[in-house]
Design a protein around this motif. Sequence first.
Motif, PDB file in Angstrom:
ATOM      1  N   LYS A  19      26.203   1.245 -28.550  1.00 37.68           N
ATOM      2  CA  LYS A  19      27.126   0.282 -29.154  1.00 37.68           C
ATOM      3  C   LYS A  19      26.880  -1.087 -28.535  1.00 37.68           C
ATOM      4  O   LYS A  19      26.942  -1.242 -27.327  1.00 37.68           O
ATOM      5  CB  LYS A  19      28.575   0.743 -28.916  1.00 37.68           C
ATOM      6  CG  LYS A  19      29.626  -0.272 -29.269  1.00 37.68           C
ATOM      7  CD  LYS A  19      29.753  -0.404 -30.775  1.00 37.68           C
ATOM      8  CE  LYS A  19      30.763  -1.458 -31.148  1.00 37.68           C
ATOM      9  NZ  LYS A  19      30.168  -2.768 -31.400  1.00 37.68           N
ATOM     10  N   THR A  20      26.585  -2.065 -29.386  1.00 38.92           N
ATOM     11  CA  THR A  20      26.391  -3.424 -28.902  1.00 38.92           C
ATOM     12  C   THR A  20      27.755  -4.029 -28.588  1.00 38.92           C
ATOM     13  O   THR A  20      28.587  -4.196 -29.478  1.00 38.92           O
ATOM     14  CB  THR A  20      25.645  -4.274 -29.952  1.00 38.92           C
ATOM     15  OG1 THR A  20      24.394  -3.646 -30.236  1.00 38.92           O
ATOM     16  CG2 THR A  20      25.404  -5.692 -29.451  1.00 38.92           C
ATOM     17  N   GLN A  21      27.982  -4.330 -27.326  1.00 37.31           N
ATOM     18  CA  GLN A  21      29.278  -4.847 -26.877  1.00 37.31           C
ATOM     19  C   GLN A  21      29.306  -6.369 -26.802  1.00 37.31           C
ATOM     20  O   GLN A  21      30.368  -6.979 -26.917  1.00 37.31           O
ATOM     21  CB  GLN A  21      29.621  -4.278 -25.492  1.00 37.31           C
ATOM     22  CG  GLN A  21      29.708  -2.771 -25.452  1.00 37.31           C
ATOM     23  CD  GLN A  21      30.938  -2.230 -26.167  1.00 37.31           C
ATOM     24  OE1 GLN A  21      31.930  -2.913 -26.331  1.00 37.31           O
ATOM     25  NE2 GLN A  21      30.860  -1.001 -26.615  1.00 37.31           N
ATOM     26  N   THR A  22      28.148  -6.962 -26.558  1.00 44.15           N
ATOM     27  CA  THR A  22      28.057  -8.415 -26.421  1.00 44.15           C
ATOM     28  C   THR A  22      26.823  -8.903 -27.178  1.00 44.15           C
ATOM     29  O   THR A  22      25.972  -8.097 -27.560  1.00 44.15           O
ATOM     30  CB  THR A  22      27.902  -8.821 -24.939  1.00 44.15           C
ATOM     31  OG1 THR A  22      26.698  -8.260 -24.423  1.00 44.15           O
ATOM     32  CG2 THR A  22      29.088  -8.363 -24.105  1.00 44.15           C
ATOM     33  N   VAL A  23      26.707 -10.188 -27.345  1.00 47.24           N
ATOM     34  CA  VAL A  23      25.516 -10.759 -27.969  1.00 47.24           C
ATOM     35  C   VAL A  23      24.322 -10.447 -27.070  1.00 47.24           C
ATOM     36  O   VAL A  23      24.395 -10.618 -25.851  1.00 47.24           O
ATOM     37  CB  VAL A  23      25.676 -12.283 -28.147  1.00 47.24           C
ATOM     38  CG1 VAL A  23      24.380 -12.909 -28.621  1.00 47.24           C
ATOM     39  CG2 VAL A  23      26.811 -12.590 -29.100  1.00 47.24           C
ATOM     40  N   GLN A  24      23.228  -9.969 -27.688  1.00 46.31           N
ATOM     41  CA  GLN A  24      22.032  -9.631 -26.922  1.00 46.31           C
ATOM     42  C   GLN A  24      20.820 -10.296 -27.556  1.00 46.31           C
ATOM     43  O   GLN A  24      20.665 -10.264 -28.780  1.00 46.31           O
ATOM     44  CB  GLN A  24      21.822  -8.120 -26.890  1.00 46.31           C
ATOM     45  CG  GLN A  24      22.910  -7.379 -26.176  1.00 46.31           C
ATOM     46  CD  GLN A  24      22.668  -5.879 -26.124  1.00 46.31           C
ATOM     47  OE1 GLN A  24      21.733  -5.360 -26.737  1.00 46.31           O
ATOM     48  NE2 GLN A  24      23.502  -5.179 -25.389  1.00 46.31           N
ATOM     49  N   LEU A  25      19.956 -10.860 -26.738  1.00 46.93           N
ATOM     50  CA  LEU A  25      18.700 -11.430 -27.202  1.00 46.93           C
ATOM     51  C   LEU A  25      17.612 -10.394 -26.980  1.00 46.93           C
ATOM     52  O   LEU A  25      17.394  -9.951 -25.849  1.00 46.93           O
ATOM     53  CB  LEU A  25      18.392 -12.729 -26.449  1.00 46.93           C
ATOM     54  CG  LEU A  25      17.116 -13.451 -26.862  1.00 46.93           C
ATOM     55  CD1 LEU A  25      17.147 -13.836 -28.353  1.00 46.93           C
ATOM     56  CD2 LEU A  25      16.920 -14.687 -25.997  1.00 46.93           C
TER      57      LEU A  25
END
Length: 154
Positions: free
Chosen positions: A33-39
């Motif tokens: 689960k993507t919890q924060t903005v990720q590059l």
Amino acid sequence: MKQKKRAILIGRSMAGKTTLCQVLYHEELKYHKTQTVQLINDSMIDTPGEYLERARMRGALNVTAVDADLIIFVQDAAEGGTMFPPGYASNFAKPCIGIITKSDKGNRKMLDNAADFLKQAGAEHVFVTSSVLGTGFDELRSWLEDFGGQGGML
């Protein structure tokens, strides 16, 4: 040397944004689960679905999209509706494409509906993919490489 172009992925939770990145970069498919903005690989900005799902958080997408050259709306083929309002792409004033994910879970009508949702939201091109079957990624990769120019986005 030209700087790599960046794209921002916007879509509901569980739409397949992170999996899409994993397939594009030939990584092992692992759900998280993507919890924060990720590059990712300095070219894909993966965003949490909640940023689209909760109206009060949509401003975060506008702020984060400042660092992107391309807006990508991600729509699950099997989703009955959409979170993308008509003309939503105009909020970003940047090129926008749509990607239908999980095409293996949708029938022709569902795929047509998903494409219509994306086009109404302002996607200039719509790509149909399935990470399970591995389909649609050659065309998408080719388009992204052409968009990025010299070395591509990927």
